[in-house]
Design a protein around this motif. Structure first.
Motif, PDB file in Angstrom:
ATOM      1  N   ALA A   1       0.837  -1.204   0.000  1.00 34.95           N
ATOM      2  CA  ALA A   1       0.000   0.000   0.000  1.00 34.95           C
ATOM      3  C   ALA A   1       0.870   1.252   0.000  1.00 34.95           C
ATOM      4  O   ALA A   1       0.587   2.219  -0.725  1.00 34.95           O
ATOM      5  CB  ALA A   1      -0.934  -0.010   1.212  1.00 34.95           C
ATOM      6  N   ARG A   2       1.938   1.265   0.798  1.00 39.81           N
ATOM      7  CA  ARG A   2       2.819   2.442   0.839  1.00 39.81           C
ATOM      8  C   ARG A   2       3.535   2.632  -0.493  1.00 39.81           C
ATOM      9  O   ARG A   2       3.654   3.759  -0.991  1.00 39.81           O
ATOM     10  CB  ARG A   2       3.851   2.287   1.961  1.00 39.81           C
ATOM     11  CG  ARG A   2       3.292   2.410   3.365  1.00 39.81           C
ATOM     12  CD  ARG A   2       4.423   2.637   4.370  1.00 39.81           C
ATOM     13  NE  ARG A   2       5.446   1.626   4.257  1.00 39.81           N
ATOM     14  CZ  ARG A   2       5.434   0.470   4.905  1.00 39.81           C
ATOM     15  NH1 ARG A   2       4.416   0.187   5.710  1.00 39.81           N
ATOM     16  NH2 ARG A   2       6.412  -0.404   4.768  1.00 39.81           N
TER      17      ARG A   2
ATOM     18  N   SER B   1       4.346   9.650 -10.101  1.00 46.44           N
ATOM     19  CA  SER B   1       3.842   9.651 -11.481  1.00 46.44           C
ATOM     20  C   SER B   1       2.697  10.634 -11.696  1.00 46.44           C
ATOM     21  O   SER B   1       2.333  10.923 -12.831  1.00 46.44           O
ATOM     22  CB  SER B   1       3.364   8.249 -11.860  1.00 46.44           C
ATOM     23  OG  SER B   1       2.249   7.869 -11.056  1.00 46.44           O
ATOM     24  N   GLN B   2       2.117  11.138 -10.594  1.00 43.96           N
ATOM     25  CA  GLN B   2       0.911  11.974 -10.648  1.00 43.96           C
ATOM     26  C   GLN B   2      -0.250  11.235 -11.311  1.00 43.96           C
ATOM     27  O   GLN B   2      -1.085  11.827 -11.981  1.00 43.96           O
ATOM     28  CB  GLN B   2       1.194  13.301 -11.365  1.00 43.96           C
ATOM     29  CG  GLN B   2       2.029  14.264 -10.545  1.00 43.96           C
ATOM     30  CD  GLN B   2       1.356  14.616  -9.217  1.00 43.96           C
ATOM     31  OE1 GLN B   2       0.329  15.274  -9.181  1.00 43.96           O
ATOM     32  NE2 GLN B   2       1.938  14.153  -8.108  1.00 43.96           N
ATOM     33  N   CYS B   3      -0.255   9.937 -11.148  1.00 45.10           N
ATOM     34  CA  CYS B   3      -1.357   9.087 -11.599  1.00 45.10           C
ATOM     35  C   CYS B   3      -1.943   8.395 -10.375  1.00 45.10           C
ATOM     36  O   CYS B   3      -1.539   8.672  -9.245  1.00 45.10           O
ATOM     37  CB  CYS B   3      -0.853   8.043 -12.595  1.00 45.10           C
ATOM     38  SG  CYS B   3      -0.120   8.723 -14.106  1.00 45.10           S
ATOM     39  N   ALA B   4      -2.891   7.513 -10.586  1.00 48.39           N
ATOM     40  CA  ALA B   4      -3.354   6.649  -9.506  1.00 48.39           C
ATOM     41  C   ALA B   4      -2.497   5.396  -9.516  1.00 48.39           C
ATOM     42  O   ALA B   4      -2.249   4.807 -10.565  1.00 48.39           O
ATOM     43  CB  ALA B   4      -4.827   6.279  -9.687  1.00 48.39           C
ATOM     44  N   GLY B   5      -2.010   4.998  -8.343  1.00 48.27           N
ATOM     45  CA  GLY B   5      -1.183   3.807  -8.240  1.00 48.27           C
ATOM     46  C   GLY B   5      -2.036   2.571  -8.043  1.00 48.27           C
ATOM     47  O   GLY B   5      -3.075   2.614  -7.382  1.00 48.27           O
ATOM     48  N   LEU B   6      -1.608   1.452  -8.628  1.00 49.27           N
ATOM     49  CA  LEU B   6      -2.365   0.203  -8.559  1.00 49.27           C
ATOM     50  C   LEU B   6      -1.438  -0.920  -8.139  1.00 49.27           C
ATOM     51  O   LEU B   6      -0.280  -0.971  -8.554  1.00 49.27           O
ATOM     52  CB  LEU B   6      -2.954  -0.155  -9.933  1.00 49.27           C
ATOM     53  CG  LEU B   6      -3.763   0.888 -10.682  1.00 49.27           C
ATOM     54  CD1 LEU B   6      -4.000   0.419 -12.110  1.00 49.27           C
ATOM     55  CD2 LEU B   6      -5.084   1.143  -9.983  1.00 49.27           C
ATOM     56  N   VAL B   7      -1.932  -1.834  -7.328  1.00 51.79           N
ATOM     57  CA  VAL B   7      -1.209  -3.066  -7.078  1.00 51.79           C
ATOM     58  C   VAL B   7      -2.230  -4.185  -6.934  1.00 51.79           C
ATOM     59  O   VAL B   7      -3.267  -4.025  -6.290  1.00 51.79           O
ATOM     60  CB  VAL B   7      -0.298  -2.983  -5.841  1.00 51.79           C
ATOM     61  CG1 VAL B   7      -1.083  -2.836  -4.559  1.00 51.79           C
ATOM     62  CG2 VAL B   7       0.617  -4.202  -5.765  1.00 51.79           C
TER      63      VAL B   7
ATOM     64  N   ILE C   1      -5.418  -2.895  -4.705  1.00 55.60           N
ATOM     65  CA  ILE C   1      -5.178  -1.682  -3.916  1.00 55.60           C
ATOM     66  C   ILE C   1      -5.033  -0.523  -4.895  1.00 55.60           C
ATOM     67  O   ILE C   1      -4.249  -0.594  -5.850  1.00 55.60           O
ATOM     68  CB  ILE C   1      -3.907  -1.808  -3.065  1.00 55.60           C
ATOM     69  CG1 ILE C   1      -4.002  -3.012  -2.108  1.00 55.60           C
ATOM     70  CG2 ILE C   1      -3.652  -0.532  -2.273  1.00 55.60           C
ATOM     71  CD1 ILE C   1      -2.708  -3.314  -1.377  1.00 55.60           C
ATOM     72  N   VAL C   2      -5.803   0.544  -4.674  1.00 58.23           N
ATOM     73  CA  VAL C   2      -5.726   1.743  -5.514  1.00 58.23           C
ATOM     74  C   VAL C   2      -5.409   2.924  -4.610  1.00 58.23           C
ATOM     75  O   VAL C   2      -6.056   3.124  -3.583  1.00 58.23           O
ATOM     76  CB  VAL C   2      -7.045   2.007  -6.267  1.00 58.23           C
ATOM     77  CG1 VAL C   2      -6.912   3.230  -7.173  1.00 58.23           C
ATOM     78  CG2 VAL C   2      -7.462   0.782  -7.081  1.00 58.23           C
ATOM     79  N   ARG C   3      -4.410   3.714  -4.976  1.00 57.29           N
ATOM     80  CA  ARG C   3      -4.027   4.879  -4.193  1.00 57.29           C
ATOM     81  C   ARG C   3      -3.836   6.083  -5.118  1.00 57.29           C
ATOM     82  O   ARG C   3      -3.391   5.947  -6.248  1.00 57.29           O
ATOM     83  CB  ARG C   3      -2.717   4.622  -3.437  1.00 57.29           C
ATOM     84  CG  ARG C   3      -2.811   3.586  -2.332  1.00 57.29           C
ATOM     85  CD  ARG C   3      -3.592   4.126  -1.132  1.00 57.29           C
ATOM     86  NE  ARG C   3      -3.580   3.187  -0.019  1.00 57.29           N
ATOM     87  CZ  ARG C   3      -4.440   2.200   0.136  1.00 57.29           C
ATOM     88  NH1 ARG C   3      -5.390   2.013  -0.756  1.00 57.29           N
ATOM     89  NH2 ARG C   3      -4.372   1.390   1.181  1.00 57.29           N
ATOM     90  N   GLY C   4      -4.164   7.266  -4.615  1.00 56.07           N
ATOM     91  CA  GLY C   4      -3.822   8.501  -5.323  1.00 56.07           C
ATOM     92  C   GLY C   4      -4.786   8.940  -6.395  1.00 56.07           C
ATOM     93  O   GLY C   4      -4.386   9.629  -7.340  1.00 56.07           O
ATOM     94  N   GLN C   5      -6.076   8.582  -6.257  1.00 54.31           N
ATOM     95  CA  GLN C   5      -7.037   9.032  -7.273  1.00 54.31           C
ATOM     96  C   GLN C   5      -7.080  10.551  -7.377  1.00 54.31           C
ATOM     97  O   GLN C   5      -7.352  11.102  -8.442  1.00 54.31           O
ATOM     98  CB  GLN C   5      -8.438   8.496  -6.953  1.00 54.31           C
ATOM     99  CG  GLN C   5      -8.583   6.983  -7.064  1.00 54.31           C
ATOM    100  CD  GLN C   5      -8.419   6.290  -5.740  1.00 54.31           C
ATOM    101  OE1 GLN C   5      -7.559   6.665  -4.958  1.00 54.31           O
ATOM    102  NE2 GLN C   5      -9.266   5.294  -5.464  1.00 54.31           N
ATOM    103  N   ALA C   6      -6.807  11.236  -6.272  1.00 49.22           N
ATOM    104  CA  ALA C   6      -6.855  12.706  -6.284  1.00 49.22           C
ATOM    105  C   ALA C   6      -5.832  13.294  -7.251  1.00 49.22           C
ATOM    106  O   ALA C   6      -6.046  14.393  -7.798  1.00 49.22           O
ATOM    107  CB  ALA C   6      -6.613  13.250  -4.874  1.00 49.22           C
TER     108      ALA C   6
END
Length: 340
Positions: free
Chosen positions: A109-110, A119-125, A234-239
């Motif tokens: 998650a981190r 990347s200024q994108c949404a991160g995915l794992v 896990i999705v992070r950084g949609q903003a």
């Protein structure tokens, strides 16, 4: 690529570079003023027209400049892009996200959050769900033919399931089933426990009567419908998608797409078998055909080189592929070292 002369390649490259930086259409006069081409606006217009006829550029409006098409972006990424390795600071941030000695899920998650920020994108794992190791199982009778199976994992986690019992099962069989599981199958995964039960019954080493063996099998099978290998997303950084976008309508569509986790998982699963980083641009993925988004994803591997998950980013097609692709690749390789 073979159909483009040197002039066409350079005009195309500058248009793509400008679009990826600004998101705005690029006109012939703008390119001419840059001076690097040494061409008149008329010559540039003619070349842009040729590129448009090849399907590499498109004009959003009659009087506007040109934008690269999805085909154009694909050709640029595959044949013209010059990738840049992550900087020392970027590598340090990615590595730092994986340190700390916490659970692997927290590290993932981190790391996804760090990748999103860089990347200024949404991160995915995408990670395979960890199958619980059995510490003990207890059965609580509820009514004739029904009981609650309580599974306690080695990690201290507890899960409950309602089980339907074999017809005519005596109450003593439930206690015998729990005792057998806790004495003979503790420390195993549910799948491994079921395999051992089958082997011991087949070899007549289980010391269980038929009905008790059925209760044991029913208890172990209560969790099988969960699909232990079902991946967790896990999705992070949609903003970041909102903050970096010049087209909020497309971002709204993308955020809607991200709510469809099942389809997103299917897309990322396509990257599991890839030898290297996989890039999906726009409508190449049916999921993002409307939002016009791109996904960059790479598999990471565990013990024995087995693929255990996928890490990547999702953002607008107007992202810095030359910077982000190596960043995702580095993250996947670093995760592989972490989980191996």
């Amino acid at each position: 690529m073979a159909e483009l002369n040197d002039r066409a390649r350079e005009v195309f490259r500058q248009i793509v570079d400008s679009y990826l930086s600004t998101g705005a259409p690029v006109g012939s006069r703008t390119l001419s003023k840059l001076g690097a081409l040494g061409l008149s606006p008329a010559s540039i217009r003619n070349t842009m027209q040729d590129l448009e006829e090849l399907g590499l550029l498109a004009a959003p409006h009659t009087s506007a400049g040109r934008l690269p098409t999805q085909l154009g972006l694909r050709m640029f990424v595959d044949g013209m892009m010059q990738a840049s390795e992550p900087s020392e600071d970027e590598r340090a941030l990615i590595d730092g996200g994986m340190s700390g000695g916490a659970a692997i899920e927290d590290a993932l998650a981190r790391t996804t959050a760090v990748l999103s920020g860089l990347s200024q994108c949404a991160g995915l794992v995408l990670v395979a769900k960890t199958e619980m190791l059995i510490r003990q199982i207890n059965f609580v009778p509820l009514s004739p033919g029904r009981a609650m199976a309580i599974l306690v994992g080695v990690d201290g986690s507890v899960e409950n399931r309602l089980v339907i019992l074999p017809e005519g099962l005596p109450p003593t069989a439930l206690e015998a089933a729990a005792n057998y599981i806790n004495a003979r199958l503790a420390g195993l995964t549910l799948a491994a426990a079921a395999d051992r039960l089958s082997a011991e019954v087949a070899a007549d080493r289980a010391a269980l009567d038929v009905m008790t063996a059925g209760a044991v099998a029913t208890g172990l099978a209560a969790w099988s419908s969960d699909g232990a290998a079902r991946p967790v997303l896990i999705v992070r950084g949609q903003a970041n998608l909102v903050e970096s976008s010049v087209d909020l309508d497309r971002v709204r569509l993308l955020l809607d797409d991200l709510e469809d986790k099942e389809e997103l998982v299917r897309l990322l699963e396509l990257a599991r078998g890839a030898d290297a980083t996989k890039i999906f641009i726009g409508a190449e993925s049916q999921l993002f055909s409307l939002s016009g988004s791109s996904v960059i994803a790479a598999p990471y591997r565990g013990p024995g080189g087995r693929v255990v998950g996928v890490v990547g980013v999702i953002g607008p097609t107007r992202l810095n592929y030359a910077r982000v692709i190596p960043m995702v690749d580095y993250t996947a390789r670093t995760l592989s070292r972490l989980v191996a």
